[in-house]
Design a protein around this motif. Sequence first.
Motif, mmCIF file in Angstrom:
data_model
loop_
_atom_site.group_PDB
_atom_site.id
_atom_site.type_symbol
_atom_site.label_atom_id
_atom_site.label_comp_id
_atom_site.label_asym_id
_atom_site.label_seq_id
_atom_site.Cartn_x
_atom_site.Cartn_y
_atom_site.Cartn_z
ATOM 1 N N TRP A 42 -21.518 -21.298 120.042
ATOM 2 C CA TRP A 42 -21.652 -19.912 119.592
ATOM 3 C C TRP A 42 -20.566 -19.070 120.221
ATOM 4 C CZ3 TRP A 42 -23.107 -15.624 122.725
ATOM 5 C CH2 TRP A 42 -23.463 -15.944 124.049
ATOM 6 N N PHE A 65 -23.409 -20.096 111.015
ATOM 7 C CA PHE A 65 -24.226 -18.952 110.623
ATOM 8 C C PHE A 65 -23.656 -17.680 111.240
ATOM 9 C CE2 PHE A 65 -26.917 -22.597 110.258
ATOM 10 C CZ PHE A 65 -27.854 -22.324 109.270
ATOM 11 N N HIS A 66 -23.677 -16.594 110.494
ATOM 12 C CA HIS A 66 -23.374 -15.270 111.032
ATOM 13 C C HIS A 66 -24.688 -14.610 111.428
ATOM 14 C CE1 HIS A 66 -19.244 -14.856 108.830
ATOM 15 N NE2 HIS A 66 -19.160 -15.490 109.981
ATOM 16 N N TRP A 67 -24.738 -14.134 112.650
ATOM 17 C CA TRP A 67 -25.925 -13.426 113.141
ATOM 18 C C TRP A 67 -25.525 -12.014 113.532
ATOM 19 C CZ3 TRP A 67 -28.016 -13.316 118.694
ATOM 20 C CH2 TRP A 67 -29.251 -12.670 118.723
ATOM 21 N N PRO A 76 -30.141 -14.884 110.896
ATOM 22 C CA PRO A 76 -28.825 -15.505 110.694
ATOM 23 C C PRO A 76 -28.623 -15.938 109.236
ATOM 24 C CG PRO A 76 -29.852 -16.353 112.695
ATOM 25 C CD PRO A 76 -30.896 -15.535 111.992
#
Length: 317
Positions: A42, A65-67, A76
């Motif tokens: 991350w 994933f974009h969170w 996410p």
Amino acid sequence: MDEDQSEYMCCFLSKEKRMVVFELSRKTVVVELQMKTKLNFWRYLPPELHGSDLTFLLITPIGGFHWKPLNESPRPRQVWKRGSELASKKILAYEEGGSNGEKGTNARSTVALVTASSVASGSPVEAYCISLDGQNTILPISHNIMGTALYHPLSSVPSPTHFLPLLVTVVDEQSQFILCVECLTDGDGNSCLGQGNILASVVLDINDEDSVESFEPPPMSMGSSPEALCCCRDGFIVAIIRRLSLVFVYDFSNGDLAHVGKCRLNQYIVDAAIREGDAHNGADFVELVMLVSENEDPKDGRIASIKIGRTSRRSIQ
């Protein structure tokens, strides 16, 4: 730091498999995310890539994933799948670049750059570009690379428009370290990501040193790969050979790799990042910030800084 000058810090609690975001001035927990699968990698993404939103990239065995923890719906969102090329690979580094041409909260990057290797010790470093347009095109760049980064063309800065970043690589060819800048293409126009022409290349001159001493890396949980680090900012491209403690600075603002300077730190270079100088104090430089290992105590380290003059574009200090 957001538009209200609030500063945030994100932590991953590995035993609990939980991401926690703190607001530092109030010393409060803003949001928590319970991971339901293994988190392989991350990192924080620069806000300009995603409409100034606070965004983290989370990589799991499924994909990336974009969170956005400050959004009303902070769940996410998957932006790419691992595919067979990246299945079971150890992720070493990640960044995004390019622009979809949108403004404000709709702004998005167009390409992800993933550096990875097999889990076995001493495995070669591989690099892949992934399209972020929903097509999930995975483009193998190299299966044996020293280092790589994405470069933001200066000509694309003034107005929002769709563009792909340039690709910067350092490769070892017959014991010569070569820095290259090349294009990425949209292929046939159907969102097919491809490699384009090499725009410029230069051999990194490591042979004019009186003695090319190699420095052993300290114990690191992520290992000592990749062998080279690449940093790009404001037309400058920096290539760092970590074991040799050599830093090469080039100016690519005019489309060729003009040599700015070279220096040797005489310590193993653990990590590096490049940033703008303090504009509030009238700084006219970009700053390369590095974490280096102490030779006497490899478990200790210090911060080193190199300032690169923006006006003359021919000086480092």
